[in-house]
Scaffold this motif. Sequence first.
Motif, PDB file in Angstrom:
ATOM      1  N   TYR A 180      10.065  11.182 -14.859  1.00 14.94           N
ATOM      2  CA  TYR A 180       9.404  12.094 -14.072  1.00 14.94           C
ATOM      3  C   TYR A 180       8.492  11.468 -13.114  1.00 14.94           C
ATOM      4  CZ  TYR A 180       6.756  16.487 -12.636  1.00 14.94           C
ATOM      5  OH  TYR A 180       6.321  17.431 -11.816  1.00 14.94           O
ATOM      6  N   ILE A 181       7.508  10.820 -13.597  1.00 14.60           N
ATOM      7  CA  ILE A 181       6.748  10.092 -12.871  1.00 14.60           C
ATOM      8  C   ILE A 181       7.429   9.057 -11.871  1.00 14.60           C
ATOM      9  CG2 ILE A 181       4.843   8.310 -12.665  1.00 14.60           C
ATOM     10  CD1 ILE A 181       4.008   9.424 -15.423  1.00 14.60           C
ATOM     11  N   ALA A 182       8.470   8.321 -12.287  1.00 13.83           N
ATOM     12  CA  ALA A 182       9.001   7.602 -11.332  1.00 13.83           C
ATOM     13  C   ALA A 182       9.718   8.107 -10.227  1.00 13.83           C
ATOM     14  CB  ALA A 182       9.968   6.706 -12.081  1.00 13.83           C
ATOM     15  N   PHE A 183      10.697   9.050 -10.557  1.00 16.45           N
ATOM     16  CA  PHE A 183      11.722   9.763  -9.525  1.00 16.45           C
ATOM     17  C   PHE A 183      10.669  10.645  -8.721  1.00 16.45           C
ATOM     18  CE2 PHE A 183      14.825   8.272 -12.649  1.00 16.45           C
ATOM     19  CZ  PHE A 183      15.533   7.757 -11.701  1.00 16.45           C
ATOM     20  N   ILE A 184       9.679  11.168  -9.052  1.00 17.48           N
ATOM     21  CA  ILE A 184       8.921  12.150  -8.280  1.00 17.48           C
ATOM     22  C   ILE A 184       8.247  11.048  -7.313  1.00 17.48           C
ATOM     23  CG2 ILE A 184       6.914  13.518  -7.997  1.00 17.48           C
ATOM     24  CD1 ILE A 184       9.500  15.130  -8.896  1.00 17.48           C
ATOM     25  N   SER A 185       7.691  10.015  -7.671  1.00 16.63           N
ATOM     26  CA  SER A 185       6.929   9.154  -6.632  1.00 16.63           C
ATOM     27  C   SER A 185       7.939   8.654  -5.939  1.00 16.63           C
ATOM     28  CB  SER A 185       6.510   7.961  -7.556  1.00 16.63           C
ATOM     29  OG  SER A 185       5.404   8.556  -8.585  1.00 16.63           O
ATOM     30  N   ILE A 186       9.243   8.294  -6.192  1.00 20.42           N
ATOM     31  CA  ILE A 186      10.184   7.732  -5.359  1.00 20.42           C
ATOM     32  C   ILE A 186      10.667   8.624  -4.184  1.00 20.42           C
ATOM     33  CG2 ILE A 186      12.800   7.091  -5.195  1.00 20.42           C
ATOM     34  CD1 ILE A 186      12.099   5.476  -7.708  1.00 20.42           C
ATOM     35  N   LEU A 187      10.789   9.777  -4.627  1.00 15.96           N
ATOM     36  CA  LEU A 187      11.194  11.260  -3.725  1.00 15.96           C
ATOM     37  C   LEU A 187      10.031  11.390  -2.624  1.00 15.96           C
ATOM     38  CD1 LEU A 187      12.657  13.815  -6.018  1.00 15.96           C
ATOM     39  CD2 LEU A 187      13.983  12.240  -4.395  1.00 15.96           C
ATOM     40  N   ILE A 188       8.761  11.126  -3.114  1.00 18.72           N
ATOM     41  CA  ILE A 188       7.924  11.307  -2.302  1.00 18.72           C
ATOM     42  C   ILE A 188       7.768  10.158  -1.231  1.00 18.72           C
ATOM     43  CG2 ILE A 188       5.171  11.330  -1.869  1.00 18.72           C
ATOM     44  CD1 ILE A 188       5.155  13.024  -4.515  1.00 18.72           C
ATOM     45  N   SER A 189       8.008   9.037  -1.731  1.00 21.49           N
ATOM     46  CA  SER A 189       7.677   7.641  -0.906  1.00 21.49           C
ATOM     47  C   SER A 189       8.862   7.552   0.180  1.00 21.49           C
ATOM     48  CB  SER A 189       8.080   6.466  -2.149  1.00 21.49           C
ATOM     49  OG  SER A 189       6.926   6.329  -2.905  1.00 21.49           O
ATOM     50  N   ILE A 190      10.061   8.019  -0.029  1.00 22.77           N
ATOM     51  CA  ILE A 190      11.032   7.573   0.774  1.00 22.77           C
ATOM     52  C   ILE A 190      10.991   8.045   2.258  1.00 22.77           C
ATOM     53  CG2 ILE A 190      13.621   8.062   1.345  1.00 22.77           C
ATOM     54  CD1 ILE A 190      14.206   8.098  -1.733  1.00 22.77           C
ATOM     55  N   PRO A 191      10.619   9.529   2.401  1.00 27.26           N
ATOM     56  CA  PRO A 191      10.258   9.986   3.784  1.00 27.26           C
ATOM     57  C   PRO A 191       9.107   9.452   4.440  1.00 27.26           C
ATOM     58  CG  PRO A 191       9.943  11.855   2.202  1.00 27.26           C
ATOM     59  CD  PRO A 191      10.623  10.568   1.383  1.00 27.26           C
ATOM     60  N   CYS A 192       7.952   9.350   3.556  1.00 27.26           N
ATOM     61  CA  CYS A 192       6.911   9.013   4.150  1.00 27.26           C
ATOM     62  C   CYS A 192       6.799   7.529   4.493  1.00 27.26           C
ATOM     63  CB  CYS A 192       5.546   9.076   2.976  1.00 27.26           C
ATOM     64  SG  CYS A 192       5.307  10.710   2.587  1.00 27.26           S
ATOM     65  N   ALA A 193       7.540   6.845   3.662  1.00 24.97           N
ATOM     66  CA  ALA A 193       7.576   5.284   4.034  1.00 24.97           C
ATOM     67  C   ALA A 193       8.483   4.946   5.220  1.00 24.97           C
ATOM     68  CB  ALA A 193       8.228   4.474   2.864  1.00 24.97           C
ATOM     69  N   PHE A 194       9.396   5.855   5.361  1.00 28.90           N
ATOM     70  CA  PHE A 194      10.283   5.731   6.537  1.00 28.90           C
ATOM     71  C   PHE A 194       9.615   5.988   7.945  1.00 28.90           C
ATOM     72  CE2 PHE A 194      14.091   6.081   9.368  1.00 28.90           C
ATOM     73  CZ  PHE A 194      14.737   5.178   8.734  1.00 28.90           C
ATOM     74  N   PHE A 195       8.368   7.354   7.758  1.00 23.97           N
ATOM     75  CA  PHE A 195       7.731   7.396   9.044  1.00 23.97           C
ATOM     76  C   PHE A 195       6.881   6.398   9.343  1.00 23.97           C
ATOM     77  CE2 PHE A 195       3.933   9.625  10.480  1.00 23.97           C
ATOM     78  CZ  PHE A 195       4.368  10.150  11.685  1.00 23.97           C
ATOM     79  N   MET A 196       6.393   5.961   8.222  1.00 27.80           N
ATOM     80  CA  MET A 196       5.277   4.972   8.492  1.00 27.80           C
ATOM     81  C   MET A 196       5.560   3.663   8.929  1.00 27.80           C
ATOM     82  SD  MET A 196       2.232   3.604   5.815  1.00 27.80           S
ATOM     83  CE  MET A 196       1.265   2.072   5.874  1.00 27.80           C
ATOM     84  N   GLY A 197       6.946   3.338   8.484  1.00 25.47           N
ATOM     85  CA  GLY A 197       7.477   2.091   8.981  1.00 25.47           C
ATOM     86  C   GLY A 197       7.803   2.077  10.394  1.00 25.47           C
ATOM     87  N   TYR A 198       8.290   3.206  10.755  1.00 24.80           N
ATOM     88  CA  TYR A 198       8.449   3.608  12.198  1.00 24.80           C
ATOM     89  C   TYR A 198       7.090   3.204  13.141  1.00 24.80           C
ATOM     90  CZ  TYR A 198      13.547   4.690  13.549  1.00 24.80           C
ATOM     91  OH  TYR A 198      14.874   4.640  13.799  1.00 24.80           O
ATOM     92  N   LEU A 199       6.168   3.794  12.602  1.00 30.57           N
ATOM     93  CA  LEU A 199       4.885   3.488  13.332  1.00 30.57           C
ATOM     94  C   LEU A 199       4.488   1.998  13.287  1.00 30.57           C
ATOM     95  CD1 LEU A 199       2.621   6.415  11.772  1.00 30.57           C
ATOM     96  CD2 LEU A 199       4.003   6.448  13.710  1.00 30.57           C
ATOM     97  N   MET A 200       4.779   1.584  12.336  1.00 27.41           N
ATOM     98  CA  MET A 200       4.499   0.035  12.185  1.00 27.41           C
ATOM     99  C   MET A 200       5.320  -0.930  12.984  1.00 27.41           C
ATOM    100  SD  MET A 200       3.630  -0.619   8.256  1.00 27.41           S
ATOM    101  CE  MET A 200       3.310  -2.354   8.567  1.00 27.41           C
ATOM    102  N   ALA A 201       6.703  -0.397  13.188  1.00 23.95           N
ATOM    103  CA  ALA A 201       7.485  -1.080  14.286  1.00 23.95           C
ATOM    104  C   ALA A 201       7.352  -0.909  15.500  1.00 23.95           C
ATOM    105  CB  ALA A 201       9.079  -0.662  13.791  1.00 23.95           C
ATOM    106  N   TYR A 202       7.066   0.540  15.949  1.00 23.20           N
ATOM    107  CA  TYR A 202       6.893   0.653  17.381  1.00 23.20           C
ATOM    108  C   TYR A 202       5.351   1.050  17.733  1.00 23.20           C
ATOM    109  CZ  TYR A 202      12.076   1.096  17.293  1.00 23.20           C
ATOM    110  OH  TYR A 202      13.349   0.921  17.188  1.00 23.20           O
ATOM    111  N   GLY A 203       4.599   1.187  16.739  1.00 26.11           N
ATOM    112  CA  GLY A 203       3.194   1.410  17.169  1.00 26.11           C
ATOM    113  C   GLY A 203       2.558   0.279  17.671  1.00 26.11           C
ATOM    114  N   LYS A 204       1.415   0.580  18.431  1.00 24.72           N
ATOM    115  CA  LYS A 204       0.588  -0.599  18.765  1.00 24.72           C
ATOM    116  C   LYS A 204      -1.045  -0.140  18.905  1.00 24.72           C
ATOM    117  CE  LYS A 204       3.858  -2.012  22.239  1.00 24.72           C
ATOM    118  NZ  LYS A 204       4.041  -2.356  23.601  1.00 24.72           N
ATOM    119  N   GLY A 205      -1.860  -1.068  18.974  1.00 26.02           N
ATOM    120  CA  GLY A 205      -3.182  -0.728  18.789  1.00 26.02           C
ATOM    121  C   GLY A 205      -3.641  -0.232  17.564  1.00 26.02           C
TER     122      GLY A 205
END
Length: 220
Positions: free
Chosen positions: A22-47
């Motif tokens: 329960y702990i592992a898979f709920i954490s994974i499900l939360i991490s996937i979309p948030c990590a993808f969004f933050m990864g995009y910010l790190m790849a294209y974001g500046k300043g």
Amino acid sequence: MEVFLDSVTWMRLGEGLYHTLYIAFISILISIPCAFFMGYLMAYGKGWVYFLCRFYLEAVRIVPIIAWLFLVYFSLAFIWELSAVGSCILVFSLWGIAEGADLVRGAISSIPSHQSQSARALGLGEFKIQIFIIIPQALLQLIPSALNLFTRMIKTTALASLIGVSDILKVAQQIIEVGAIKAPHLSFWLYALVLLTYYVICATLSFFAKRLEKRLDFRG
């Protein structure tokens, strides 16, 4: 041994396994979309955008996870009281987001720039370039590294026992404490069972991830 013939033992181990998954898979499900969004910010974001994302990544990565667990569960209790399971989900999700975002950033940055330039020359807009060129290739590259992160998250749930969560490791320890006098070798067999359980979960995840990678591999 009598312990393994007792249905209560298996019920308790099953409950512990449920908390682990329960702990592992709920954490994974939360991490996937948030990590993808933050990864995009790190790849294209500046300043400041990039700086804040990088600061968050390094803060989560440098500080041991057990320290974050104690901070969230014990130190922040007077501000926001969370259960032990909730604290684990929060900490593991924040950790998964940070590590996953860096993987996403690396996958996007590794795609040759000439592919985007060629697409623009053909008249594709930025949105279509991301949807049809960048994201498919990034996802394909992410599968092996994301799998490694997910297996690490599953194994790291063993730390949950340190703040009182009755995961499979904690339950095994409790059973050993009660039955070790009558069965001196009980610890060996129970810890071996826990090890085998983690192995089966991670190996199953690896098997399906490899099949998914082959199915999605459009490169031939």
